[in-house]
Design a protein around this motif. Sequence first.
Motif, PDB file in Angstrom:
ATOM      1  N   TYR A  93      -3.788   5.071 -13.581  1.00  0.00           N
ATOM      2  CA  TYR A  93      -3.316   5.078 -12.332  1.00  0.00           C
ATOM      3  C   TYR A  93      -2.471   3.725 -12.170  1.00  0.00           C
ATOM      4  O   TYR A  93      -1.578   3.859 -11.117  1.00  0.00           O
ATOM      5  N   LYS A  94      -2.544   2.660 -12.743  1.00  0.00           N
ATOM      6  CA  LYS A  94      -1.816   1.517 -12.438  1.00  0.00           C
ATOM      7  C   LYS A  94      -0.417   1.940 -13.132  1.00  0.00           C
ATOM      8  O   LYS A  94       0.713   1.417 -12.422  1.00  0.00           O
ATOM      9  N   ARG A  95      -0.382   2.626 -14.157  1.00  0.00           N
ATOM     10  CA  ARG A  95       1.012   2.944 -14.804  1.00  0.00           C
ATOM     11  C   ARG A  95       1.857   4.143 -14.062  1.00  0.00           C
ATOM     12  O   ARG A  95       2.921   4.020 -14.207  1.00  0.00           O
ATOM     13  N   GLN A 114      -5.582   3.964  -4.976  1.00  0.00           N
ATOM     14  CA  GLN A 114      -5.109   2.424  -4.640  1.00  0.00           C
ATOM     15  C   GLN A 114      -6.202   1.560  -5.015  1.00  0.00           C
ATOM     16  O   GLN A 114      -5.658   0.322  -5.466  1.00  0.00           O
ATOM     17  N   GLN A 156      -5.654   1.244  -8.595  1.00  0.00           N
ATOM     18  CA  GLN A 156      -4.642   0.540  -8.974  1.00  0.00           C
ATOM     19  C   GLN A 156      -4.715  -0.983  -8.836  1.00  0.00           C
ATOM     20  O   GLN A 156      -4.113  -1.800  -9.648  1.00  0.00           O
ATOM     21  N   PRO A 191       3.063   5.065  -5.748  1.00  0.00           N
ATOM     22  CA  PRO A 191       2.612   4.146  -4.741  1.00  0.00           C
ATOM     23  C   PRO A 191       2.396   5.092  -3.419  1.00  0.00           C
ATOM     24  O   PRO A 191       3.295   6.163  -3.351  1.00  0.00           O
ATOM     25  N   ASP A 203      -1.626  -1.832 -20.067  1.00  0.00           N
ATOM     26  CA  ASP A 203      -1.551  -0.971 -19.137  1.00  0.00           C
ATOM     27  C   ASP A 203      -0.409  -0.187 -19.817  1.00  0.00           C
ATOM     28  O   ASP A 203      -0.266   1.137 -19.556  1.00  0.00           O
ATOM     29  N   TYR A 250       0.265   6.407 -11.412  1.00  0.00           N
ATOM     30  CA  TYR A 250       0.118   7.109 -10.088  1.00  0.00           C
ATOM     31  C   TYR A 250       1.097   6.758  -8.991  1.00  0.00           C
ATOM     32  O   TYR A 250       1.609   5.510  -9.011  1.00  0.00           O
TER      33      TYR A 250
END
Length: 316
Positions: free
Chosen positions: A228-230, A176, A179, A234, A97, A232
Motif C-alpha cells: 500500500y505504501k509503495r 490510507q 499507508q 493517493p 518498502d 496504492y
Amino acid sequence: MKQLTRLFSATLMAAALSITSTLHADVWDTATHGYADNDGVRIHYATVGEGPLMVMIHGFPDFWYSWRHQMEGLQDDYQVVAIDQRGYNLSDSPDGDENYDMTLLTSDVAAVIRSFGEDSAVIVGHDWGGMVAWNFAFAYPQMVDRLVVINLPHPNGMQRELTINEEQRANSNYAQRFQAGSPSDPDIFFGMPMMPQTLAGWVRDTSARERYIEAFGQSDFDAMLAYYKRNYPPLPPIAETAPPPSPEVPQLNVPLLVMHGLDDTALHSDGLNNTWDWNDADTTIVAVPDAGHFVQQDAAEMVTETLRWWLGARQQ
C-alpha cells in the motif's frame, strides 16, 4: 449370479469412491512446491497439473492456497502455478518498502514463468494480485497469453472512482490507514491488531483457516503494508467529473476476463465501467451476485467453471 452381482456392485462402489476421492483431493496434499529466483529474492510456488502454463497471483491478506478450488478444477487442462507473493508465507521478505515496488512485483511473475522454461502464460490475479496482473500485462505484454483479473478494477477505472465516487472513497479509508500506519498499531487491521488470527478472520472454511494462520505466521506484516505504501494511489481531490485516463497506463491488446463479486465492500463494481475501452482485444466481464471480495472462494464453482469455459473458447 447373486455373488457376481454383489461383486460387480462392490467394484463399482469402490471405483466411485476412488473417483470421488481423486476429485476432492486437496491440492495442499497433492501440489508440488518450488522456488523461482528473482535477483536473489526467492518466490515460492505450488503447482498441479499438466498443459499450458497458468500463473495465479493472490492478494491481501492471502497466500497461494487461495486458489485451491481453481487449481483442483483446472489441473486436467493446465499446469497451474499459484505463487506466494514476496512478503507472504514461504517467499522471501526483503526489508524496505522500496522492495515492494510494482516493478519488482511484476518481475517476480516474469521470473516464475521463466523458471518453468516458458516465454508466456495465462495470468490470473485477485486483489493486489489483480493489480500485479494488470501491471504485468502493461509491462510484459509478450508474456501474457490471456489475462484474468478478479475483484480489482482496471487502474483507469479505479482512479476514476476514487475521484468521483463517494462510496469508493469511503471504502478506501482502510488503504490510507495502511499507508500511514504500522503493524504495531493496535487497531490497524479494521479495528484489530495485525496478527495471524485476525488476518485469517475472513476465511470461512475452518480447516483452511488453520492453514492461513500458519501461513500468516510465516509472513512479514511490514511487507504487507509496503504494498500500500509503495503502490496504492493517493486519494485524489474529489471532483464532479471523471479525470481522463492516465497517459501512463498502456492500452491493452489481450483476451481479458474480469470477474467481480458484487458484495465486495472494498472495491465498488462501478470501477468496471469502460474496461472495454482500455483493451483492444475481446473483453468479458462477469458480475457475481451474493459473493464478496474473495469471490474465488465465495463462488468457487462458478469462478472455476467460468474460467474453464472462457479459456476453452480461446484456445491458442
